[in-house]
Design an enzyme around this catalytic site. Structure first.
Site, short mmCIF file in Angstrom:
data_model
loop_
_atom_site.label_atom_id
_atom_site.label_comp_id
_atom_site.label_asym_id
_atom_site.label_seq_id
_atom_site.Cartn_x
_atom_site.Cartn_y
_atom_site.Cartn_z
CE1 TYR A 167 -78.30 26.48 -56.00
CE2 TYR A 167 -79.02 23.97 -55.23
CZ TYR A 167 -77.79 25.04 -55.56
OH TYR A 167 -76.86 25.09 -54.70
CG ASN A 212 -72.05 33.78 -56.31
OD1 ASN A 212 -71.09 35.64 -56.87
ND2 ASN A 212 -72.22 34.36 -55.09
CB CYS A 252 -74.40 31.28 -53.53
SG CYS A 252 -72.82 31.47 -53.30
CG HIS A 253 -73.99 32.03 -47.99
ND1 HIS A 253 -73.62 32.96 -48.04
CD2 HIS A 253 -74.51 32.05 -46.28
CE1 HIS A 253 -73.52 34.05 -47.34
NE2 HIS A 253 -74.35 33.32 -46.26
CD GLU A 287 -76.10 34.63 -43.28
OE1 GLU A 287 -77.54 33.70 -43.82
OE2 GLU A 287 -75.51 35.03 -44.54
#
Lengths: 182, 249
Positions: free
Chosen positions: B127, B150, B158-159, B186
């Site tokens: 953040y 979001n 945002c993950h 990912e």
């Protein structure tokens, strides 16, 4: 009466376009659709043009000042847009979401009236300017001045178009009754 | 009946679908459709501007959407101009060629989300880093709430935003388990990330190039293991240059 209602609608539109526009669709949409339907003789074309006209109208209103909206004669103005679109067949739909109709049994979505095909045949026998003038005057219910404004033709010409158009329709219908008897 | 009367009777009801089509075409209503994602079926809402929202299919996304935007929702197909790019944007976790509608967030929140959208797949940022990249380094909490609000998770990834101490943190789309599943999908290995965090490792540096990076930056991950050292805080970065790609400070 109708005029007063339209005045109220236009005033509401000028102060709250977003909230009022659905009422314009509700009030004017059916006359727009059925007028276009009788002019074009085709459900999909009338549906497309009605939708497109109302969308263009909304987009135009977004850019108008309060006073300009208040001065609008809403229905003739919508018809000016509709007739122009009908001439140009402009399409700009690729940026828009398109509705998925959840109930779409084949062929049933066309809301045609019982004698619709007969009217299309009769009206189709009229020259385009007479057909437009007759439909706007007697199906949609616009005044002569309003038709002159929407079509961009002189008042006298509009009157002649309506008169001749109605005359021709009467002849056609008399011939139909005669054929039916024979 | 006179001819005039017969003509006047030719106006019927407005056919179904026209007023809905007008609502979609003017932006008075948004459309919605279902798509598959790495964490299950999601609902995507869209309008003339672009994608306006994304939620988990079973959730109460409809109420949320209407509370946030005040607009109606209609089952629709996404605009043809970019609909074919939508499945890839959801799978890859970046808007790509799909336009987004962020009109419901503040300008600063929009900036934060734009920065978030640029975090590469498989990498994470904090953040604090978001706040700095969005131009307000001290607004860490505001950056946090921008991410929490979001409207288009998955597509605006945002993950990939984790707590400044390196821990995974919360997730708005369902629960933190979804965040872990997405990072895992990912190839970001969330367990490894948590382990780094628990050992207090904030950066990693290449002793040959003298460049330090975020631990998940593709540049440091590509370095030979024998050249990589762990750094526990900003004071340990003395003698190293910050990476120009992940911009760790």
């Amino acid at each position: 009466m109708e005029d007063h209602m339209d005045d109220d609608l236009v005033r509401a539109l000028a102060t709250d376009l977003y909230g009022t526009f659905p009422r314009v669709v509700e009030r004017m949409g059916r006359r727009l659709y059925w007028g276009l339907r009788r002019m074009s003789g085709d459900h999909h074309e009338a549906e497309d043009l009605t939708q497109e006209t109302l969308i263009r109208a909304y987009q135009a209103l977004c850019g108008y000042q309060h006073d300009r909206i208040c001065e609008l004669k809403l229905e003739p103005w919508l018809w000016t847009i509709a007739l122009n679109l009908g001439r140009n067949h402009l399409r700009s739909k690729s940026r828009r979401p398109t509705l998925v109709k959840l109930t779409e049994p084949q062929g049933v979505e066309d809301p045609e009236m019982v004698d619709g095909a007969a009217w299309d045949r009769r009206l189709n026998a009229l020259p385009p300017t007479q057909r437009t003038a007759v439909v706007l005057r007697h199906v949609v219910g616009l005044g002569i001045d309003e038709i002159a404004e929407a079509t961009g033709r002189p008042v006298g010409t509009v009157k002649t178009d309506i008169h001749r158009g109605l005359g021709r329709l009467r002849t056609i219908m008399e011939a139909e009754t005669y054929d039916a008897r024979a | 009946m006179t001819l005039e009367r017969e003509l006047a009777a030719l106006v019927g009801d407005l056919p179904e679908g026209i007023s809905e089509g007008v609502a979609l075409g003017t932006g008075l209503a948004d459309g919605f459709d279902y798509y598959e994602s790495p964490i299950g079926t999601v609902v995507v809402t869209f309008n003339l501007t672009g994608v306006s929202g994304l939620g988990l299919a079973g959730d109460d996304w409809q109420t949320h959407f209407q509370k946030r935007t005040g607009r109606a929702l209609l089952r629709a197909e996404a605009p043809r101009a970019w609909a074919r790019h939508l499945p890839e944007a959801i799978e890859a976790g970046r808007p790509g060629k799909v336009p987004v509608d962020l009109r419901t967030v503040t300008p600063f929140q929009e900036k934060v989300l734009e920065v978030t959208a640029r975090i590469p797949r498989g990498e994470v940022r904090s953040y604090a880093w978001l706040a700095k990249e969005a131009g307000r380094p001290s607004a860490v909490r505001a950056a946090g709430s921008a991410v929490a609000r979001n409207p288009i998770p998955l597509m605006i990834p945002c993950h990939r935003v984790v707590r400044s101490d390196g821990r995974i943190g919360n997730y708005s789309l369902g629960n933190p388990a979804n965040k872990l599943a997405l990072l895992d999908h990912e190839g970001a290995d969330p367990l490894w990330l948590e382990k780094l965090a628990s050992r207090g490792i904030r950066f990693r540096a290449n002793i040959r190039t003298k460049i330090f990076c975020h631990p998940t930056c593709r540049h440091i991950r590509r370095s030979k293991p024998e050249n990589v050292v762990d750094l526990h805080g900003i004071e340990e970065t003395v003698g190293y240059q910050p990476c120009e790609v992940c911009r760790p400070v």
